[in-house]
Design a protein around this motif. Structure first.
Motif, PDB file in Angstrom:
ATOM      1  N   LYS A   7       0.821  -1.223   0.000  1.00 21.79           N
ATOM      2  CA  LYS A   7       0.000   0.000   0.000  1.00 21.79           C
ATOM      3  C   LYS A   7       0.851   1.268   0.000  1.00 21.79           C
ATOM      4  O   LYS A   7       0.486   2.266  -0.605  1.00 21.79           O
ATOM      5  CB  LYS A   7      -0.933   0.023   1.209  1.00 21.79           C
ATOM      6  CG  LYS A   7      -2.028  -0.994   1.148  1.00 21.79           C
ATOM      7  CD  LYS A   7      -2.858  -0.984   2.422  1.00 21.79           C
ATOM      8  CE  LYS A   7      -3.797  -2.168   2.426  1.00 21.79           C
ATOM      9  NZ  LYS A   7      -4.518  -2.309   3.672  1.00 21.79           N
ATOM     10  N   PHE A  84      -5.679  -6.939  -0.719  1.00 23.84           N
ATOM     11  CA  PHE A  84      -6.726  -7.051  -1.734  1.00 23.84           C
ATOM     12  C   PHE A  84      -7.667  -8.204  -1.407  1.00 23.84           C
ATOM     13  O   PHE A  84      -7.234  -9.310  -1.115  1.00 23.84           O
ATOM     14  CB  PHE A  84      -6.083  -7.278  -3.109  1.00 23.84           C
ATOM     15  CG  PHE A  84      -7.059  -7.494  -4.225  1.00 23.84           C
ATOM     16  CD1 PHE A  84      -7.608  -6.411  -4.885  1.00 23.84           C
ATOM     17  CD2 PHE A  84      -7.415  -8.766  -4.630  1.00 23.84           C
ATOM     18  CE1 PHE A  84      -8.505  -6.592  -5.933  1.00 23.84           C
ATOM     19  CE2 PHE A  84      -8.300  -8.973  -5.669  1.00 23.84           C
ATOM     20  CZ  PHE A  84      -8.846  -7.875  -6.325  1.00 23.84           C
ATOM     21  N   GLU A 118      -6.415   6.279  -3.425  1.00 20.67           N
ATOM     22  CA  GLU A 118      -7.053   5.671  -2.264  1.00 20.67           C
ATOM     23  C   GLU A 118      -8.357   6.413  -2.026  1.00 20.67           C
ATOM     24  O   GLU A 118      -8.360   7.607  -1.743  1.00 20.67           O
ATOM     25  CB  GLU A 118      -6.152   5.731  -1.030  1.00 20.67           C
ATOM     26  CG  GLU A 118      -6.682   4.900   0.114  1.00 20.67           C
ATOM     27  CD  GLU A 118      -5.673   4.686   1.225  1.00 20.67           C
ATOM     28  OE1 GLU A 118      -5.821   3.704   1.962  1.00 20.67           O
ATOM     29  OE2 GLU A 118      -4.730   5.503   1.357  1.00 20.67           O
ATOM     30  N   LYS A 120     -10.919   5.359   0.081  1.00 20.40           N
ATOM     31  CA  LYS A 120     -11.164   5.287   1.512  1.00 20.40           C
ATOM     32  C   LYS A 120     -10.110   4.339   2.062  1.00 20.40           C
ATOM     33  O   LYS A 120      -9.498   3.599   1.288  1.00 20.40           O
ATOM     34  CB  LYS A 120     -12.602   4.889   1.839  1.00 20.40           C
ATOM     35  CG  LYS A 120     -13.031   3.492   1.537  1.00 20.40           C
ATOM     36  CD  LYS A 120     -14.505   3.311   1.888  1.00 20.40           C
ATOM     37  CE  LYS A 120     -14.772   1.888   2.289  1.00 20.40           C
ATOM     38  NZ  LYS A 120     -16.156   1.644   2.626  1.00 20.40           N
ATOM     39  N   ASN A 123      -8.990   0.968   0.360  1.00 18.07           N
ATOM     40  CA  ASN A 123      -9.676   0.759  -0.923  1.00 18.07           C
ATOM     41  C   ASN A 123      -9.131   1.749  -1.947  1.00 18.07           C
ATOM     42  O   ASN A 123      -9.037   2.947  -1.670  1.00 18.07           O
ATOM     43  CB  ASN A 123     -11.182   0.929  -0.777  1.00 18.07           C
ATOM     44  CG  ASN A 123     -11.805  -0.131   0.115  1.00 18.07           C
ATOM     45  OD1 ASN A 123     -11.195  -1.153   0.402  1.00 18.07           O
ATOM     46  ND2 ASN A 123     -13.015   0.104   0.550  1.00 18.07           N
ATOM     47  N   ARG A 125      -8.915   3.072  -6.210  1.00 18.58           N
ATOM     48  CA  ARG A 125      -9.389   3.064  -7.596  1.00 18.58           C
ATOM     49  C   ARG A 125      -8.136   3.059  -8.468  1.00 18.58           C
ATOM     50  O   ARG A 125      -7.303   3.958  -8.379  1.00 18.58           O
ATOM     51  CB  ARG A 125     -10.263   4.260  -7.919  1.00 18.58           C
ATOM     52  CG  ARG A 125     -10.751   4.215  -9.373  1.00 18.58           C
ATOM     53  CD  ARG A 125     -11.792   5.271  -9.729  1.00 18.58           C
ATOM     54  NE  ARG A 125     -11.417   6.600  -9.317  1.00 18.58           N
ATOM     55  CZ  ARG A 125     -12.173   7.382  -8.535  1.00 18.58           C
ATOM     56  NH1 ARG A 125     -13.323   6.950  -8.074  1.00 18.58           N
ATOM     57  NH2 ARG A 125     -11.764   8.584  -8.212  1.00 18.58           N
ATOM     58  N   ILE A 149     -12.108  -0.833  -8.752  1.00 16.48           N
ATOM     59  CA  ILE A 149     -11.999  -0.535  -7.334  1.00 16.48           C
ATOM     60  C   ILE A 149     -11.419  -1.771  -6.655  1.00 16.48           C
ATOM     61  O   ILE A 149     -11.963  -2.866  -6.789  1.00 16.48           O
ATOM     62  CB  ILE A 149     -13.377  -0.181  -6.698  1.00 16.48           C
ATOM     63  CG1 ILE A 149     -14.038   0.966  -7.446  1.00 16.48           C
ATOM     64  CG2 ILE A 149     -13.226   0.094  -5.211  1.00 16.48           C
ATOM     65  CD1 ILE A 149     -13.330   2.299  -7.341  1.00 16.48           C
ATOM     66  N   HIS A 150     -10.314  -1.593  -5.958  1.00  9.32           N
ATOM     67  CA  HIS A 150      -9.697  -2.659  -5.173  1.00  9.32           C
ATOM     68  C   HIS A 150     -10.207  -2.529  -3.753  1.00  9.32           C
ATOM     69  O   HIS A 150      -9.956  -1.513  -3.094  1.00  9.32           O
ATOM     70  CB  HIS A 150      -8.174  -2.518  -5.173  1.00  9.32           C
ATOM     71  CG  HIS A 150      -7.542  -2.882  -6.470  1.00  9.32           C
ATOM     72  ND1 HIS A 150      -6.344  -3.548  -6.531  1.00  9.32           N
ATOM     73  CD2 HIS A 150      -7.919  -2.691  -7.750  1.00  9.32           C
ATOM     74  CE1 HIS A 150      -6.012  -3.743  -7.786  1.00  9.32           C
ATOM     75  NE2 HIS A 150      -6.962  -3.225  -8.549  1.00  9.32           N
ATOM     76  N   ILE A 151     -10.922  -3.519  -3.299  1.00 10.66           N
ATOM     77  CA  ILE A 151     -11.483  -3.509  -1.961  1.00 10.66           C
ATOM     78  C   ILE A 151     -10.626  -4.403  -1.081  1.00 10.66           C
ATOM     79  O   ILE A 151     -10.316  -5.554  -1.449  1.00 10.66           O
ATOM     80  CB  ILE A 151     -12.957  -3.972  -1.984  1.00 10.66           C
ATOM     81  CG1 ILE A 151     -13.764  -2.979  -2.848  1.00 10.66           C
ATOM     82  CG2 ILE A 151     -13.512  -4.100  -0.574  1.00 10.66           C
ATOM     83  CD1 ILE A 151     -15.189  -3.343  -3.062  1.00 10.66           C
ATOM     84  N   SER A 152     -10.236  -3.864   0.079  1.00  8.36           N
ATOM     85  CA  SER A 152      -9.385  -4.637   0.987  1.00  8.36           C
ATOM     86  C   SER A 152     -10.230  -5.629   1.784  1.00  8.36           C
ATOM     87  O   SER A 152     -11.449  -5.505   1.867  1.00  8.36           O
ATOM     88  CB  SER A 152      -8.620  -3.707   1.917  1.00  8.36           C
ATOM     89  OG  SER A 152      -9.518  -2.950   2.712  1.00  8.36           O
TER      90      SER A 152
END
Length: 155
Positions: A7, A84, A118, A120, A123, A125, A149-152
């Protein structure tokens, strides 16, 4: 294979160009299945005899079939940010279909990371320019700017 990044290093990957994906053959069966799914049976896609007299001389893949293959190719060219969990399509900023993909052609994708934001905590884009090349052709099948969108992982 997707590239895993930390990150804290996301900004270092803007402009990153992973290796091109493996080649994928677009055969008539795949074109026919796509035609059935989309209910788009235009002869230039599904009628080899009639398509011989078209400007292409053979059947061609639907442009949206070539575009839909980005989901498959993304498994090879994507970056995955540490933590991820899943990716969600956010949309396209631009899509241009430049050359038809004739039946039997092989295509692959080349990508370039345009931005990582980032949105949020945890997360992101990720916007990527993707070019779908046709083996042996000077002009690509398409160029698209795709955002995911990469969601953790949920905590």
């Amino acid at each position: 294979m997707a590239t895993l990044i930390d990150k804290q290093d996301v900004q270092n990957y803007i402009g990153f160009e992973p290796e091109a994906t493996d080649w994928l053959t677009i055969d008539q069966n795949r074109i026919n299945q796509f035609a059935d799914c989309t209910i788009d049976h235009q002869f230039i896609h599904v009628d080899p005899e009639r398509a011989k007299d078209s400007p292409f001389g053979t059947t061609i893949a639907h442009g949206f079939l070539s575009l839909s293959m980005l989901s498959y190719f993304s498994e090879q060219y994507s970056i995955l940010i540490d933590g991820f969990y899943m990716g969600i399509n956010y949309g396209f900023d631009k899509v241009r279909f430049l050359s038809p993909v004739k039946v039997g052609s092989r295509i692959r994708a080349k990508a370039k990371i345009l931005s990582i934001e980032e949105i949020k905590p945890g997360n992101f884009r990720v916007s990527t320019e993707v070019t779908v090349e046709i083996e042996g052709e000077a002009k690509p099948a398409l160029v698209a700017e795709l955002s995911l969108i990469h969601i953790s992982e949920p905590t």
